[in-house]
Design a protein around this motif. Structure first.
Motif, PDB file in Angstrom:
ATOM      1  N   GLY A 196      40.976  57.866  -1.251  1.00  0.00           N
ATOM      2  CA  GLY A 196      41.866  58.196  -0.435  1.00  0.00           C
ATOM      3  C   GLY A 196      41.936  57.833   0.910  1.00  0.00           C
ATOM      4  N   ALA A 243      49.372  59.387  -4.717  1.00  0.00           N
ATOM      5  CA  ALA A 243      48.745  60.799  -3.752  1.00  0.00           C
ATOM      6  C   ALA A 243      49.028  61.923  -4.462  1.00  0.00           C
ATOM      7  N   THR A 270      45.752  62.410  -6.310  1.00  0.00           N
ATOM      8  CA  THR A 270      44.670  62.705  -5.723  1.00  0.00           C
ATOM      9  C   THR A 270      44.469  64.083  -4.872  1.00  0.00           C
TER      10      THR A 270
END
Length: 430
Positions: free
Chosen positions: A148, A258, A261
């Motif tokens: 990330g 996102a 993660t």
């Protein structure tokens, strides 16, 4: 105490290696297509070939990586992989022709592929049965964090109008791999059994031994389905389905990734406490059910008659549910591979499982991409059934595992109850 301290110091460096290698991967891979097709002007076909080369290189080198780890140990193999990846990254940043780009991608892809089983074997060598699940959970946490952060920083550095920005990107990645060589070279690995001077015949025998381990074969089949039905769909079939069937925007797709993660990073250690006390086979079966729910939610997003906002929320929830399942798998599957491996064969088993993973990641997008883009309902039904199949395969695998392999915490309790007797009889190979 000194042995424990040495193992702890080695494990810290191994985790740094996992984080930095993942950072390097996230730093460049998301931008490979744009770099090759547009910045270097080599076209979409060459860009597609570069992405395919990564998978092919991994499939070619991983069988040999397992043999090398068994014969030489994981650290020398890791150092060679890091140097190879560094050379590949640097050459890729400077390449201007299709041939140079493809050759560089072979080196980078092969190096990155070999890092995985080498690092996993080092974790096995530096951990015991009581700490292994936590060690692999930390590894997965740092890998996702590295991916990330790497993707975020890389996205701010690149500029599609300036080839030099991509050269800088790949140069930084190469420097990072070389820095990692220096970090990993300082590791003092504890003594681990290895097969020095193993011949080609013994290497063939080790593969025959692995294929004769019915529990490991079943775990490899289960692993293929896991990676095919989840990881192999993230950036291909599921994203195509979201855009075509649910009308998801690129910004929502980014939010979904996102969310995936974020769930992993936030939930990893809370989930670990839950997982450590339960049978591994049942945990994997539960993941299959969670992912079946995720596919059902994805079906609602694309096939249900709902508002755009509801469809977007459902799609983001799908990725979040996948993240929850991934957090449950990280302290479960990798330690199980290690516990199934006979003494001195962890490298071979880790490489075999990495090979299965690469096969699934190569086949998954090829199957899921076209289905997700055009056959919306069949796509959802197919992968919902695959998820339920994960649960069935996991329950079947559990019947072949010993107590120590399926639920190490219970095995340790039994040893204590028996007055501290050796756990070796409990941990006999399946």
């Amino acid at each position: 105490m000194n042995v424990t301290r040495a193992r702890g110091a080695a494990m810290c460096r191994i985790h740094v290696g996992n984080a930095l290698s993942a950072f390097g991967l996230g730093f460049t891979v998301p931008y490979l297509y744009v770099y090759v097709a547009q910045v270097r002007g080599l076209g979409a076909v060459t860009a597609g070939l570069v992405l395919a080369v990564f998978a092919v290189a991994a499939l070619v080198v991983l069988p040999f990586a397992g043999r090398a780890i068994v014969r030489r140990g994981p650290l020398p193999v890791l150092l060679a992989a890091l140097v190879t990846a560094a050379v590949g990254a640097l050459c890729l940043g400077l390449a201007g022709s299709a041939t140079a780009v493809l050759l560089s991608a072979v080196a980078l892809g092969a190096g990155q592929a070999v890092m995985q089983p080498a690092l996993a074997t080092m974790i096995v060598d530096c951990s015991g049965a009581e700490t292994r699940s936590r060690a692999f959970a930390v590894q997965f946490f740092l890998q996702n964090l590295g991916l990330g952060v790497g993707g975020l920083i890389g996205g701010h550095l690149v500029d599609a109008t300036r080839a030099g920005s991509f050269t800088l990107l790949f140069s930084i990645e190469a420097a990072m791999f070389l820095l990692l060589v220096g970090v990993m070279a300082t590791i003092r690995m504890p003594h681990a059994p290895s097969i020095e001077g193993a011949s080609a015949e013994s290497a063939k025998g080790s593969w025959k031994q692995l294929l004769g381990n019915r529990a490991m074969v079943q775990l490899c089949v289960l692993g293929f389905v896991l990676f095919f039905a989840c990881y192999g769909q993230f950036e291909s079939g599921l994203s195509a389905y979201g855009v075509e069937a649910a009308g998801i925007s690129t910004s929502t797709l980014g939010s979904a990734l996102a969310a995936n993660t974020a769930v992993i990073v936030v939930a990893q250690f809370a989930v670990l406490r839950f997982v450590e006390r339960r049978r591994r086979s049942r945990v994997i079966a539960a993941v299959g059910l969670i992912w079946a729910v995720a596919w059902g939610v994805a079906g609602f997003a694309g096939l249900g008659r709902t508002s755009e906002a509801m469809a977007a929320a459902a799609f983001v929830s799908t990725y979040a549910l996948f993240g929850l399942g991934e957090a449950m798998l990280s302290p479960t599957v990798a330690p199980l591979v290690a516990d199934l491996a006979p003494t001195g064969m962890a490298g071979q088993y880790n490489s075999a499982f990495a090979l299965v993973k690469q096969l699934a990641l190569a086949v998954g997008p090829a199957v899921g991409g076209p289905m997700g883009a055009t056959l919306h309902a069949p796509y959802i039904v197919t992968f919902l059934l695959f998820s339920l199949g994960i649960s069935l395969l996991a329950i079947r695998l559990g019947r072949r595992l010993t107590v120590a392999q399926d639920q190490p915490s219970l095995a340790r309790s039994l040893v204590v109850a028996r007055g501290g007797a050796s756990a070796e009889p409990v941990a006999a190979q399946a």
